[in-house]
Design a protein around this motif. Structure first.
Motif, mmCIF file in Angstrom:
data_model
loop_
_atom_site.group_PDB
_atom_site.id
_atom_site.type_symbol
_atom_site.label_atom_id
_atom_site.label_comp_id
_atom_site.label_asym_id
_atom_site.label_seq_id
_atom_site.Cartn_x
_atom_site.Cartn_y
_atom_site.Cartn_z
ATOM 1 N N ASP A 179 29.409 40.889 39.198
ATOM 2 C CA ASP A 179 30.045 41.247 37.943
ATOM 3 C C ASP A 179 31.548 41.013 38.064
ATOM 4 N N ALA A 180 32.142 40.422 37.042
ATOM 5 C CA ALA A 180 33.569 40.078 37.065
ATOM 6 C C ALA A 180 34.464 41.317 37.168
ATOM 7 N N GLY A 181 33.957 42.468 36.802
ATOM 8 C CA GLY A 181 34.736 43.697 36.914
ATOM 9 C C GLY A 181 35.085 44.065 38.347
ATOM 10 N N TRP A 182 34.341 43.540 39.318
ATOM 11 C CA TRP A 182 34.588 43.821 40.729
ATOM 12 C C TRP A 182 35.449 42.752 41.404
ATOM 13 N N LEU A 183 35.986 41.836 40.627
ATOM 14 C CA LEU A 183 36.760 40.735 41.213
ATOM 15 C C LEU A 183 38.246 41.020 41.137
ATOM 16 N N GLY A 184 38.936 40.787 42.245
ATOM 17 C CA GLY A 184 40.388 40.918 42.279
ATOM 18 C C GLY A 184 41.053 39.626 41.819
ATOM 19 N N GLU A 185 42.334 39.508 42.097
ATOM 20 C CA GLU A 185 43.113 38.338 41.700
ATOM 21 C C GLU A 185 42.731 37.136 42.571
ATOM 22 N N PRO A 186 42.211 36.067 41.960
ATOM 23 C CA PRO A 186 41.811 34.893 42.746
ATOM 24 C C PRO A 186 43.016 34.160 43.336
ATOM 25 N N GLU A 187 42.826 33.650 44.546
ATOM 26 C CA GLU A 187 43.864 32.887 45.234
ATOM 27 C C GLU A 187 43.410 31.434 45.302
ATOM 28 N N VAL A 188 44.273 30.517 44.899
ATOM 29 C CA VAL A 188 43.963 29.087 44.844
ATOM 30 C C VAL A 188 44.582 28.390 46.046
ATOM 31 N N TYR A 189 43.778 27.555 46.719
ATOM 32 C CA TYR A 189 44.263 26.795 47.872
ATOM 33 C C TYR A 189 43.848 25.334 47.743
ATOM 34 N N THR A 190 44.755 24.449 48.109
ATOM 35 C CA THR A 190 44.458 23.018 48.159
ATOM 36 C C THR A 190 45.123 22.445 49.405
ATOM 37 N N GLY A 191 44.758 21.240 49.742
ATOM 38 C CA GLY A 191 45.389 20.535 50.855
ATOM 39 C C GLY A 191 45.217 21.219 52.190
ATOM 40 N N GLU A 192 46.292 21.249 52.957
ATOM 41 C CA GLU A 192 46.266 21.778 54.325
ATOM 42 C C GLU A 192 45.912 23.260 54.345
ATOM 43 N N GLU A 193 46.438 24.021 53.381
ATOM 44 C CA GLU A 193 46.136 25.461 53.333
ATOM 45 C C GLU A 193 44.650 25.696 53.060
ATOM 46 N N ALA A 194 44.039 24.880 52.203
ATOM 47 C CA ALA A 194 42.602 25.002 51.935
ATOM 48 C C ALA A 194 41.798 24.699 53.197
ATOM 49 N N TRP B 257 35.071 36.473 48.372
ATOM 50 C CA TRP B 257 34.251 35.269 48.223
ATOM 51 C C TRP B 257 35.171 34.071 48.383
ATOM 52 N N SER B 258 34.764 33.102 49.186
ATOM 53 C CA SER B 258 35.481 31.839 49.341
ATOM 54 C C SER B 258 34.588 30.752 48.755
ATOM 55 N N ILE B 259 35.093 30.054 47.735
ATOM 56 C CA ILE B 259 34.270 29.102 46.985
ATOM 57 C C ILE B 259 34.967 27.750 46.920
ATOM 58 N N SER B 260 34.278 26.698 47.376
ATOM 59 C CA SER B 260 34.788 25.336 47.220
ATOM 60 C C SER B 260 34.713 24.939 45.760
ATOM 61 N N THR B 261 35.714 24.196 45.291
ATOM 62 C CA THR B 261 35.721 23.720 43.913
ATOM 63 C C THR B 261 36.640 22.507 43.790
ATOM 64 N N ARG B 262 36.274 21.601 42.913
ATOM 65 C CA ARG B 262 37.119 20.435 42.659
ATOM 66 C C ARG B 262 38.287 20.783 41.730
ATOM 67 N N THR B 263 38.164 21.868 40.978
ATOM 68 C CA THR B 263 39.208 22.284 40.033
ATOM 69 C C THR B 263 39.541 23.768 40.256
ATOM 70 N N PRO B 264 40.255 24.079 41.342
ATOM 71 C CA PRO B 264 40.503 25.485 41.672
ATOM 72 C C PRO B 264 41.298 26.250 40.617
ATOM 73 N N ASP B 265 42.254 25.594 39.959
ATOM 74 C CA ASP B 265 43.035 26.291 38.931
ATOM 75 C C ASP B 265 42.160 26.720 37.756
ATOM 76 N N ARG B 266 41.247 25.845 37.346
ATOM 77 C CA ARG B 266 40.355 26.178 36.229
ATOM 78 C C ARG B 266 39.398 27.314 36.602
ATOM 79 N N LEU B 267 38.856 27.279 37.825
ATOM 80 C CA LEU B 267 37.957 28.352 38.264
ATOM 81 C C LEU B 267 38.709 29.674 38.319
#
Length: 159
Positions: A83-98, A136-146
């Motif tokens: 449930d989205a109510g249990w989700l905190g602020e998502p962190e976006v990573y790309t490149g070397e940090e990802a 949760w760590s989730i791979s995505t091609r569009t991290p900003d949109r997710l």
């Protein structure tokens, strides 16, 4: 008169299908299968079997790829959902940090949907104190949109 029906369209949906090079590699099983069946007799039959094997493997690798979706107030990643109510602020990573977050900095107390060949990563903290999974760590091609869809579903429209 007002429309009280909920909008059931997903805020975000992505199939984590293999990239083009992996699909080409998977399709190479067809020519190998053809070579295996060549000594059995018919060249035409061996070719047909090889093409069918390639087609079946490519279609299966796409069809059975996990889906990441945010819809109806819920985050789904593969077969897992929360449930989205249990989700905190998502962190976006790309490149070397990802890459670091998928490797040595991958949280041991988290749930992971990691796919090779997909650069982006979103890490979402879980705020439920009863849940043993902390993120949760989730791979995505569009991290900003997710991340934006997760914020919207959790009732935090902006950053």
């Amino acid at each position: 008169m007002q429309n009280h029906e909920r909008d059931t369209r997903p805020l975000y949906r992505e199939r984590l299908a293999p990239g083009l090079w992996l699909l080409v590699t998977i399709a190479l099983a067809g020519p190998m299968t053809t070579l295996v069946f060549l000594p059995a007799g018919s060249t035409t039959l061996a070719l047909v079997i090889g093409v069918l094997v390639s087609l079946l493997l490519v279609v299966a690798s796409i069809a059975f790829s996990p889906v990441v979706a945010v819809a109806d107030g819920e985050l789904r990643a593969g077969r897992a959902h929360i449930d989205a109510g249990w989700l905190g602020e998502p962190e976006v990573y790309t490149g070397e940090e990802a890459r670091a977050r998928r490797g040595p900095r991958l949280p041991g107390d988290g749930w992971h949907l990691i796919r090779g060949g997909i650069d982006g990563l979103v890490v979402v903290p879980i705020t439920d104190p009863a849940d043993p999974v902390r993120s949760w760590s989730i791979s995505t091609r569009t991290p900003d949109r997710l991340a934006a869809a997760i914020r919207r579903a959790a009732g935090r429209p902006g950053r």
